[in-house]
Design an enzyme around this catalytic site. Structure first.
Site, short mmCIF file in Angstrom:
data_model
loop_
_atom_site.label_atom_id
_atom_site.label_comp_id
_atom_site.label_asym_id
_atom_site.label_seq_id
_atom_site.Cartn_x
_atom_site.Cartn_y
_atom_site.Cartn_z
N HIS A 66 -1.41 -4.35 -14.35
CA HIS A 66 -1.70 -3.73 -13.06
C HIS A 66 -1.30 -2.25 -13.01
CE1 HIS A 66 -2.44 -4.98 -8.63
NE2 HIS A 66 -2.69 -3.71 -8.77
N TYR A 109 -1.68 -9.45 -4.96
CA TYR A 109 -2.43 -9.67 -3.72
C TYR A 109 -1.90 -10.84 -2.91
CZ TYR A 109 -5.93 -6.60 -5.95
OH TYR A 109 -6.58 -5.57 -6.59
#
Length: 423
Positions: free
Chosen positions: A236, A176
């Site tokens: 992830h 992010y």
């Protein structure tokens, strides 16, 4: 029944003081509806989704006792596994039809979902993806050119608002690109660390580089967020040939106290089986996948639930792209609610961790207000059936593209599982 084990789950009252009350022995309730036949007693009055959870429990040799009203702010469905002599809670969100509708005054009173290691996971959190920063390789950004557009507000500003609204679960990630901004907001908020639940994820490129890179990145995440540990740290994407080693690295880092719980993200059922067959010490607590009525992969979800893996839902609101859907508009009108609130309520009513995101404070508050009303059985069924074959195929193509994204094999199908459970 003298050795009956139970769990009282709840949240202590008071702003900024969200804590699981923990495991403890309690006296068994008087009940005439227990069963060992694998059937759900008809007189319990459970809602359909609760019945589903209980059905899954009985498949694993679990005994349904009763839906118990604890002296807390919400109720919990309990089942007993006599082989383990321990209570297992399948769902804390769905409510019996005979009980009063769940009501919460603030986000800091949000109920928690128990993880199998004893941790209590807040049922609602704030997502920080594309908040103040848009990663260059983000799928939508690449397609639309959003990566070059200026952001509306900084991540620090947005997270500060989220904390002020009452969110205490923050969903973060290396990818992010904004964890330092999130950390600044936390530091200035005055919210105590023990009142926060922080989740982060390690990205594909770091996973590919191996254990040393993973620990270095975790240390950077901790420094950026201003904390000594994260409550959850996730893989992830299941990078082919690398994700099992990465997971075992997280287990080692957990032993050092840097991680309280380990999970995964975007794992297909087959990725989970690969991890399980590799003999990891502790199986994932959560799997973070896209879940909304337009991508409701019921078969996959049931498989993970049967394993005791809690599902975190990203794109819970589908990025606002379904706000004009006729079914959602009809249900929203019936409840005098926004479409976002209907999507959020569907999520928590199904027992998933709901992670909305917004850069506008008023929307942050609106998105969180999903605990004081309930969808009917017919409405849930309507929403369950909005997923199309085209949506499933789109998911499959995205999975194949993303497991190697930003690695040396980016753009190839090298090592990618081509035959996964789709639905």
């Amino acid at each position: 029944m003298a050795n009956w084990q139970g769990c009282q789950m709840g949240t202590k009252r008071g702003r900024g003081n969200m804590k699981c009350l923990g495991w403890e022995s309690i006296s068994p309730p008087k009940t005439t509806s227990s069963t060992s036949s694998g059937r759900i007693p008809s007189n319990i009055g459970l809602k359909p989704d609760t019945k589903l959870a209980a059905s899954l429990a009985t498949k694993r040799n679990l005994l349904l006792i009763e839906t118990i009203r604890f002296p807390m702010r919400f109720t919990t469905l309990c089942v007993i596994n006599f082989r383990l002599s321990a209570a297992f809670i399948q769902s804390t969100i769905p409510q019996p039809t005979t009980h009063t509708t769940l009501r919460m005054s603030t986000l800091t009173d949000t109920p928690t979902v128990p993880l199998r290691n004893g941790m209590a996971h807040p049922a609602i959190g704030f997502g920080t993806y594309k908040v103040g920063f848009i990663p260059a390789s983000a799928s939508a950004a690449v397609a639309s050119g959003d990566a070059t557009k200026p952001v509306e507000r900084t991540a620090e500003e947005c997270v500060a608002d989220a904390l002020d609204v009452g969110y205490r679960f923050l969903e973060c990630a290396e990818f992010y690109g904004n964890e330092s901004e999130v950390g600044k907001a936390i530091a200035k908020s005055g919210v105590k660390r023990e009142d926060l639940f922080i989740c982060s994820k390690v990205w594909t490129s770091t996973i590919e580089q191996g254990p040393e890179a993973i620990e270095k990145q975790l240390d950077k995440t901790l420094a950026d967020l201003g904390t000594d540990f994260v409550d959850l740290y996730l893989i992830h994407w299941p990078v082919p040939g690398k994700h099992v080693e990465a997971y075992k690295t997280l287990e080692q880092l957990s032993e050092k106290g840097k991680i309280k719980g380990i999970g995964v993200s975007n794992y297909a059922w087959e990725d989970y089986l690969e991890l399980k067959d590799a003999g990891v010490k502790s199986l994932p607590l959560v799997n973070q996948i896209e879940i909304n009525p337009f991508l409701y992969r019921k078969n996959t979800i049931e498989k993970f639930m049967e394993e005791g893996v809690v599902l975190q839902s990203y794109r819970s609101l589908r990025d606002g792209k379904a706000f004009d859907d006729p079914t959602l508009l009809k249900i929203a009108k019936a409840h005098n609610r926004s479409v976002a609130q209907i999507l959020g309520r569907w999520c928590v009513q199904k027992g998933f961790i709901y992670i909305p995101k917004s850069v506008k404070k008023e929307r942050m508050a609106e998105n969180s207000q999903v605990l004081d009303f309930e969808l009917t059985q017919e409405e849930v069924s309507e929403l369950d059936n909005l997923t199309t074959p085209e949506a499933i195929e789109t998911f499959v193509q995205l999975y194949r593209k993303c497991v190697n994204r930003d690695t040396s094999k980016d753009g190839t199908l090298d090592g990618v599982k081509m035959d996964i459970t789709k639905d």
